[in-house]
Structure formats: structure tokens, C-alpha cells
Design an enzyme around this catalytic site. Structure first.
Site, mmCIF file in Angstrom:
data_model
loop_
_atom_site.group_PDB
_atom_site.id
_atom_site.type_symbol
_atom_site.label_atom_id
_atom_site.label_comp_id
_atom_site.label_asym_id
_atom_site.label_seq_id
_atom_site.Cartn_x
_atom_site.Cartn_y
_atom_site.Cartn_z
ATOM 1 N NE ARG A 54 29.943 -33.511 3.430
ATOM 2 C CZ ARG A 54 29.887 -32.357 4.105
ATOM 3 N NH1 ARG A 54 30.972 -31.890 4.706
ATOM 4 N NH2 ARG A 54 28.765 -31.684 4.173
ATOM 5 C CE LYS A 58 18.968 -35.311 6.482
ATOM 6 N NZ LYS A 58 19.733 -34.055 6.622
#
Ligand code: BES
Ligand code: MN
Ligand code: ZN
Length: 487
Positions: free
Chosen positions: A345, A271
């Protein structure tokens, strides 16, 4: 916290021996039913323009003659809904910051017949006001002493309704506070092992069965997807299972699955630096699972509830999973990890498969899953995804009742196409369009045998900016839902 109701005879409010009185005006005129001294002061203040009868407006009075309590805070709700009352209570409590204030008497005026929801709303506001993060901030001011409220009722029936709302609200406030505290803790003070220790502590407190699986046990289960996320970190993963048994054994449990990424750097798909600190909140789903267990156990609800948490860091490093790597999930389906930052996920899919063994009535996963959900819904409503209309309706209703709302998003099969991969059964990302939906479609591939819903709380679990910190959402929604499933 000690939350009580007291039936007030005429003149009782002004004679209440409390550290402060909080008057909530749930109307846009001076309501009937105020004690003489208070009614006169409020009317004068309105006449003189010191109090405007508009939602959010407040007035503080000190040593009002005729009042036993030296402090009176008045806050206007403007309407008679629990939502308006909660906002007014928050505004009024903000005026009562003096250290000595332990016990607050609350009168809600201007409502025909007060309901449980009104008291629950006040309890929620009190819980929020009474919490202050201190764990890694020794210089923080002393924690608010606020620990007791007495809500006034006009008759016995009203008192009973309010007492019910207060006990429910107090339990939720406890759960919300736990969730806020855990999510606020920095990544180095809240590792997967720390989360497991917190689960154990909760288990001890409420006599819950707690199982903590270490890396070896997780490997034995074949959770290749979860382990792929964990492999880049020196902090070992933990798979945490907490059982609350409040109903007969044969009663199928509600299972809550929480994303427990204790820090999300993005992994090799790193990120950007700005705001990355906020990714310590990426275990907000896990925190809400523990918070809900706390609230439900506190209430002794007649329901079976299981909390499942997949806890890991998401780090870059020599051992980290790489874009393009293909892993095999516990379900046997293979996944091409196209972006290591779509890690939530990857840990949840194996946790969802794991829940099959419980033959659950319902599985709800809770996750700070996508930035796309923040773009879609902002900070007001959590994203709700479920192919089951009945379950979706129940969760929407629970969110409304708890003042912790969500909004249903679509899960049409067409969205699933974005997950196609040439090298595995699926990729772990679609494109940017509908990003929160493709994330839900990914999870849906692991829920064939389940009655399932997914809550994306990326926008609601914490606040950015000056008030940076965890909100404890959606503990209220989940607690209401779980209670609705009890006998
Ligand atoms: N934890 C983040 C989601 C997130 C982002 C929550 C911003 C709150 C604010 C999640 O693991 C993530 O990084 N998701 C990616 C997915 C993308 C790579 C498909 C995202 O949303 O950018
Ligand atoms: Mn991520
Ligand atoms: Zn994440």
C-alpha cells in the site's frame, strides 16, 4: 502461436492432418456430429467403461483406424459452458505431452452453437499447456512444441465467432505467459531494474512509449512513501510508465497500477522464514500490468491504456524504514509506518497519486496485497474493492467472461477508522480483522479524484505446493475490461 479455425465438412475431423486430435465432449452423452470412426470408438469406450462421460474424464487412443492423425485425446466437459470446455481442454492437453506434437486439431462436440467464449477457453488452456518455466532451470525438459491449433466449426458463422474468440484468446495467452514468466523469475533475476528492462523490451516490440524513473526522479516527485519502502535495499527502485495509444488523444486513458515488489522480506517487520521464497511473486500485480499491455497491444485495441509500476524490494537493513517512522506521501498526507511488511500500500499510494496527471477515465490497481485476502477468498476469486458500483459491475463481468473471476468486497467508511494514528494522518495498518478491507481503505484515501478499483490478487496470482508457480491472473480479466472500454 498460430490459432486458426477450419470449417469442417462431414468426415473432416478424421481427415485433419495434425499431430493430435483433441475431442472435447461438452455433454454427458455421446454427442451427435462426430465422424463415424470417432463416434464408434467413443461409443465403444463408453460401453466398455473405458470412458466415463463425467467432467474431467479422459481417454487416449493411438492409431485409431480411419483417422489421419495418429493421436486422439478425448476429454469430457460434461456441460456446454466455456468454463467446462476449458477444464476439459486442459485435461485433454495433459495427455498430449509427446515432443512431436506441434499442431492440435480441436473439435468441441455437444454444443448447440459454439460461441467466441468456447474458442477463447480452448486458447487459454493451450496457452497454459504450452508454457514451461526454463529461465533458471537448464535441466528442464524441452519446452512444449505446441504452437498451432485448428478449431473445427460447422458453418461460416460459427467459424467467424470462433476465429474472434481464438485471436482474443491467443493475445491473452501471450499476456498471461509473459506475466507468469516474469512472476516466476527469482528475486535475483527479476529486480526493479530487470522489470524496467522487460517493460522497455515490450515497448520496443509493440512501439509503446516507456518512461523509467530512477530514485532521483522519484525523489523529485515527492514519493516519500514509495521511497521509504525502497530505502532498505541496495537494489534501486524503478517507477515504470508504459503508454499504449490505440485511440484518439482526447480519449481519457484506462490506467493500470501494479504493485512491483520484486521481493518482500517484510523489511524490519521481518516475515517468518517458512515459505518466504514465495514473496518473489510479490510483483504479480506489475507482471499482470505488463501482460495486459502485451495482450491489448497484440490485439491493436482502440483504447488508450497506461501501465504504471512501482518497483522495489522490501528489505531489512541499516537504512531500512522502521516501525513508527512517519513519512510524507506524494499527496502530502503523512503515514505512520506501523508495520514495514504492509509495504504494498505504501508504494501504491504514491503511484495512485501520480496517475492523476493523466486525467484517467478509470484507474485499477492490482496487487498481491494481503494474506487476509487469501484467507477470505482463497485461490478462486480475486478480491475486488471499489466505491463505484458501475465500475465494480464491469470488472465482475470482465472476470466472468475471461474465466478469471473476482468477488466484490465492501469499502464502508466504518472500516477506515482502523487506520487512525496519533502521530500521522494515518497508520499503514488496521488490526487483523478485515485486513484486506483496511488495506483497500488505505488506498482509497489516495483516490479522491479518481474513478478507482483495487484488485487484491494475493490468493490468485500464484499457486503454492507441488504446482508452485505464477498463474498469470488477472491478465484475462483486465484485458477483457480494457477491450470493453474501446470503441
Ligand atoms: N505481499 C504481502 C501479502 C501476501 C501475504 C501475499 C501472503 C500473499 C501471501 C504483503 O506485503 C504483506 O506482507 N501484507 C501483510 C500486511 C499486514 C502486515 C497488515 C499481511 O498480509 O500479512
Ligand atoms: Mn509485505
Ligand atoms: Zn508484499
Amino acid at each position: 502461436m498460430d490459432f486458426r479455425t477450419q470449417v469442417a465438412a462431414a468426415g473432416a475431423t478424421s481427415q485433419l492432418a495434425v499431430d493430435a486430435l483433441l475431442l472435447l465432449i461438452a455433454a454427458d452423452t455421446v454427442p451427435a456430429g462426430l465422424d463415424d470412426a470417432i463416434a464408434a470408438a467413443v461409443s465403444d469406450a463408453v460401453r466398455d467403461g473405458d470412458l466415463v462421460l463425467k467432467a474431467g474424464k479422459t481417454l487416449y487412443l493411438h492409431r485409431l483406424p480411419g483417422l489421419k492423425s495418429s493421436r486422439l485425446a478425448v476429454a469430457v466437459a460434461g456441460k456446454d459452458t466455456p468454463k467446462a470446455v476449458k477444464a476439459a481442454a486442459a485435461a485433454g492437453l495433459a495427455l498430449l505431452k509427446a515432443q512431436g506434437i506441434k499442431h492440435v486439431g480441436v473439435q468441441i462436440a455437444g454444443v448447440e452453437a459454439l460461441q467466441a467464449g468456447h474458442a477463447e477457453a480452448v486458447a487459454a488452456a493451450v496457452g497454459d499447456a504450452a508454457y514451461l518455466y526454463r529461465t533458471t532451470k537448464p535441466s528442464a525438459p524441452a519446452a512444449p512444441a505446441l504452437s498451432r491449433i485448428t478449431v473445427l466449426a460447422r458453418d461460416k458463422a460459427e467459424a467467424e465467432r470462433l476465429a474472434g474468440g481464438l485471436s482474443c484468446g491467443a493475445a491473452i495467452a501471450k499476456g498471461v505467459t509473459l506475466a507468469r514468466e516474469l512472476a516466476n523469475r527469482p528475486g535475483n533475476h527479476c529486480t526493479p531494474s530487470d522489470l524496467a528492462a522487460e517493460a522497455r523490451r515490450l515497448g520496443k516490440q509493440y512501439k509503446l512509449k516507456v518512461d523509467v524513473l530512477d530514485r532521483k526522479a522519484i525523489e523529485a516527485l515527492g514519493m516519500g512513501s514509495f521511497l521509504a519502502v525502497a530505502q532498505g535495499s541496495d537494489q534501486p527502485p524503478r517507477f515504470i510508465v508504459v503508454h499504449y495509444n490505440g485511440a484518439a488523444k482526447k480519449q481519457a486513458p484506462v490506467v493500470l497500477v501494479g504493485k512491483g515488489i520484486t521481493f518482500d522480506t517484510g523489511g524490519i517487520s521481518l516475515k517468518p522464514g517458512e515459505g518466504m521464497d514465495e514473496m518473489k511473486f510479490d510483483m504479480g500485480g506489475a507482471a499482470s500490468v505488463l501482460g495486459t499491455l502485451c495482450a491489448v497491444a497484440e490485439l491493436g485495441a482502440k483504447v488508450n491504456l497506461i501501465g504504471v509500476i512501482a518497483a522495489s524490494e522490501n528489505m531489512p537493513g541499516g537504512k531500512a524504514v522502521k516501525p513508527g517512522d512517519v513519512v510524507t506521501s506524494m499527496s502530502g498526507q503523512t503515514i505512520e509506518i506501523l508495520n514495514t511488511d504492509a509495504e504494498g500500500r505504501l508504494v501504491l499510494c504514491d503511484a495512485l497519486t501520480y496517475t492523476e496527471r493523466f486525467k484517467p477515465a478509470v484507474v485499477v490497481d492490482i496487487a498481491t496485497l494481503t494474506g487476509a485476502c487469501v484467507i477470505a477468498l482463497g485461490a478462486v476469486r480475486s478480491g475486488l474493492f471499489s466505491p463505484d458500483d458501475g465500475l465494480a459491475g464491469e470488472l465482475l463481468a470482465a472476470g466472468d467472461a475471461a474465466l478469471d473471476p473476482c468477488w466484490r468486497m465492501p469499502v464502508d467508511e466504518e472500516y477506515d477508522e482502523a487506520l487512525k494514528s496519533n502521530f500521522a494522518d494515518m497508520g499503514n495498518i488496521g488490526g487483523r480483522p478485515g485486513g484486506s478491507i483496511t488495506a483497500a481503505m488505505f488506498l482509497k484515501r489516495f483516490t479522491g479524484k479518481l474513478r478507482w478499483a483495487h484488485l487484491d490478487i494475493a490468493g490468485t496470482a500464484w499457486k503454492s505446493g507441488a504446482a508452485k508457480g505464477a498463474t498469470g491472473r488477472p491478465v484475462g480479466l483486465l484485458t477483457h475490461y480494457v477491450l470493453s472500454q474501446g470503441q
